[in-house]
Design an enzyme around this catalytic site. Structure first.
Site, PDB file in Angstrom:
ATOM      1  CD  GLU A  66      -6.501   5.965 -24.248  1.00 27.15           C
ATOM      2  OE1 GLU A  66      -5.779   5.994 -25.233  1.00 27.15           O
ATOM      3  OE2 GLU A  66      -6.122   5.535 -23.142  1.00 27.15           O
ATOM      4  CG  ASP A 237       0.383   5.661 -22.943  1.00 32.91           C
ATOM      5  OD1 ASP A 237       0.635   6.770 -23.443  1.00 32.91           O
ATOM      6  OD2 ASP A 237      -0.057   5.532 -21.794  1.00 32.91           O
TER       7      ASP A 237
HETATM    8  P1  NAD Z   1       4.117  11.624 -14.758  1.00 26.09           P
HETATM    9  O1  NAD Z   1       3.764  12.849 -15.525  1.00 26.09           O
HETATM   10  O2  NAD Z   1       3.742  11.534 -13.326  1.00 26.09           O
HETATM   11  O3  NAD Z   1       5.700  11.345 -14.853  1.00 26.09           O
HETATM   12  C1  NAD Z   1       6.402  11.406 -16.038  1.00 26.09           C
HETATM   13  C2  NAD Z   1       7.851  11.792 -15.717  1.00 26.09           C
HETATM   14  O4  NAD Z   1       8.600  11.751 -16.940  1.00 26.09           O
HETATM   15  C3  NAD Z   1       7.988  13.207 -15.149  1.00 26.09           C
HETATM   16  O5  NAD Z   1       8.676  13.163 -13.920  1.00 26.09           O
HETATM   17  C4  NAD Z   1       8.800  13.946 -16.232  1.00 26.09           C
HETATM   18  O6  NAD Z   1       9.679  14.914 -15.688  1.00 26.09           O
HETATM   19  C5  NAD Z   1       9.561  12.788 -16.870  1.00 26.09           C
HETATM   20  N1  NAD Z   1      10.047  13.051 -18.239  1.00 26.09           N
HETATM   21  C6  NAD Z   1       9.411  13.663 -19.256  1.00 26.09           C
HETATM   22  N2  NAD Z   1      10.205  13.675 -20.362  1.00 26.09           N
HETATM   23  C7  NAD Z   1      11.363  13.052 -20.009  1.00 26.09           C
HETATM   24  C8  NAD Z   1      12.574  12.757 -20.692  1.00 26.09           C
HETATM   25  N3  NAD Z   1      12.747  13.127 -21.940  1.00 26.09           N
HETATM   26  N4  NAD Z   1      13.550  12.071 -20.024  1.00 26.09           N
HETATM   27  C9  NAD Z   1      13.370  11.710 -18.713  1.00 26.09           C
HETATM   28  N5  NAD Z   1      12.247  11.978 -18.018  1.00 26.09           N
HETATM   29  C10 NAD Z   1      11.257  12.642 -18.648  1.00 26.09           C
HETATM   30  O7  NAD Z   1       3.468  10.407 -15.598  1.00 26.09           O
HETATM   31  P2  NAD Z   1       3.178   8.925 -15.105  1.00 26.09           P
HETATM   32  O8  NAD Z   1       1.815   8.807 -14.525  1.00 26.09           O
HETATM   33  O9  NAD Z   1       4.347   8.414 -14.326  1.00 26.09           O
HETATM   34  O10 NAD Z   1       3.122   8.187 -16.510  1.00 26.09           O
HETATM   35  C11 NAD Z   1       4.310   8.004 -17.276  1.00 26.09           C
HETATM   36  C12 NAD Z   1       3.920   7.552 -18.651  1.00 26.09           C
HETATM   37  O11 NAD Z   1       3.372   6.219 -18.589  1.00 26.09           O
HETATM   38  C13 NAD Z   1       2.829   8.415 -19.294  1.00 26.09           C
HETATM   39  O12 NAD Z   1       3.181   8.639 -20.637  1.00 26.09           O
HETATM   40  C14 NAD Z   1       1.578   7.575 -19.209  1.00 26.09           C
HETATM   41  O13 NAD Z   1       0.662   7.869 -20.243  1.00 26.09           O
HETATM   42  C15 NAD Z   1       2.176   6.183 -19.332  1.00 26.09           C
HETATM   43  N6  NAD Z   1       1.362   5.107 -18.779  1.00 26.09           N
HETATM   44  C16 NAD Z   1       1.335   3.953 -19.466  1.00 26.09           C
HETATM   45  C17 NAD Z   1       0.608   2.890 -18.992  1.00 26.09           C
HETATM   46  C18 NAD Z   1       0.608   1.595 -19.738  1.00 26.09           C
HETATM   47  O14 NAD Z   1      -0.167   0.709 -19.420  1.00 26.09           O
HETATM   48  N7  NAD Z   1       1.490   1.422 -20.696  1.00 26.09           N
HETATM   49  C19 NAD Z   1      -0.135   3.015 -17.801  1.00 26.09           C
HETATM   50  C20 NAD Z   1      -0.060   4.207 -17.092  1.00 26.09           C
HETATM   51  C21 NAD Z   1       0.689   5.265 -17.594  1.00 26.09           C
END
Ligand code: NAD
Length: 350
Positions: A66, A237
């Site tokens: 993006e 997101d």
């Molecule tokens: P990451 O992959 O490092 O961590 C995600 C974690 O979620 C992993 O440890 C995984 O095991 C766990 N997980 C997956 N499914 C699960 C479930 N059903 N129950 C419990 N845990 C579960 O990712 P990240 O960098 O920490 O990002 C997390 C999320 O936040 C992503 O979806 C990312 O796109 C989003 N994000 C959003 C913003 C925003 O501004 N809103 C900014 C950055 C990241």
């Protein structure tokens, strides 16, 4: 080395990953998060001054890339960011990013920066800035569901801005929770690893969901969410990627960044197009209500908006002053005679 006033210089200050890490430690991570939240809040308070657009997304079956642009009268900013949940299993980050700030006057870039670390910081600062206003009074306990790359930043921002001291942790992968506990030991939290999401939310006044899965997931169901809590849902997101059961959205008051983008990417993509939401900037401006009673469920459907990145780049640029945490990047061709670009190229042969 003084930070240059770049409008009259041909080189662009570049903040690498290693320099970003040095800058964060130089300032102190909780101070950085609190200051950054103030910058984001001040830009939210002048929301109507910005050019706004939903982000430009290139989707593939496994992820999204993006561009997130915005500008005010003096500065233009954009971030390049990806979201690939499968990356983590391949030893790569789910989210990586870099961003640029430029002068509206000349169009010249004034800062190029890594934004993988900065995105985690600005996402956490935004979550805590919102929770500072919407969370129930006296909140000291947060459930943190999803203990991946974003999670420690979320915890520290909620501590610095909202006074959270107890963390109830759940991840489908216990390794992620162990990593979180290793990283957060000694930083002033009581840490409670939990075996189920139900156990994690017991007694929590704030529930943060930051999981990554490219599907309509149901991390929280309606019967799990009690009256009075604040939900900080940041993992849903992009289209086809949500975390909450739609019935929760019906019971909660939903706060968003920029509705045209959140209706495509956020939890509310599951709801009809006219589903009522409040733009959070209006709560800050005093033109919309925030939390009005102790039983209300407030929900921040955070997807990440360009103004947060713009504020983060502004903050980094400001804090670079009087530091050495950047490298001058020879990025803009700038011949002495502005019309003699070709001559400059030819002279470089000798
Ligand atoms: P990451 O992959 O490092 O961590 C995600 C974690 O979620 C992993 O440890 C995984 O095991 C766990 N997980 C997956 N499914 C699960 C479930 N059903 N129950 C419990 N845990 C579960 O990712 P990240 O960098 O920490 O990002 C997390 C999320 O936040 C992503 O979806 C990312 O796109 C989003 N994000 C959003 C913003 C925003 O501004 N809103 C900014 C950055 C990241």
């Amino acid at each position: 080395m003084k930070t240059p006033q770049p409008s009259h210089l041909a080189f662009v200050p570049f903040v690498s990953v290693s320099n970003m890490m040095k800058l964060v430690h130089h300032i102190g991570i909780e101070r950085f998060l609190a200051d950054l939240a103030d910058y984001i809040e001040s830009d939210f308070r002048r929301w109507p001054e910005f050019e706004k657009t939903p982000r430009l997304a290139a989707h593939s079956p496994v992820g999204v890339i993006e561009l997130m642009p915005t500008s005010d009268k003096t500065l233009y900013g954009f971030k390049y960011v990806n979201g690939h949940p499968k990356n983590m299993r391949e030893g790569l980050q789910t989210v990586t990013a870099f961003g640029l700030l430029a002068e509206m006057d000349s169009g010249y870039p004034v800062l190029l920066s890594e934004m993988t670390i900065l995105t985690a910081l600005r996402t956490a600062a935004t979550s805590a800035m919102v929770a500072r206003v919407l969370a129930p009074e006296g909140a000291d306990t947060m459930a943190l569901i999803g203990n991946g790359a974003q999670s420690e930043f979320q915890a520290l921002a909620m501590k610095a801005l909202c006074g959270i001291r107890k963390l109830r942790l759940y991840d489908i992968d216990p390794e992620a929770t162990s990593k979180f506990i290793r990283n957060m030991k000694g930083l002033g939290f009581e840490l409670y690893p939990c075996k189920t999401p139900e156990e994690a939310i017991e007694g929590a006044q704030i529930i943060t969901t930051c999981t990554a899965d490219k599907q309509y997931a149901t991390i929280l169901t309606d019967n799990m969410v009690g009256a009075g809590v604040h939900i900080n849902a940041i993992g849903g997101d992009c289209p086809g990627k949500t975390e909450l059961h739609p019935d929760i959205l019906k019971r909660a008051d939903v706060f968003v960044e920029y509705p045209p983008q959140t209706r495509i990417e956020g939890e509310i993509q599951q709801m009809p197009a006219d589903f009522p939401v409040t733009e959070f900037w209006q709560v800050l401006a005093g033109t919309a209500p925030g939390r009005s009673n102790a039983r209300q469920i407030t929900l921040f459907d955070g997807v990440g908006f360009a103004i947060e990145d713009f504020a983060a780049l502004r903050y980094v640029r400001h804090r670079l002053h009087d530091t050495t945490y950047y490298e001058p990047l020879d990025m803009i061709a700038d011949p002495d005679d502005p019309r003699d670009l070709f001559g400059m190229l030819q002279r470089s042969r000798s």
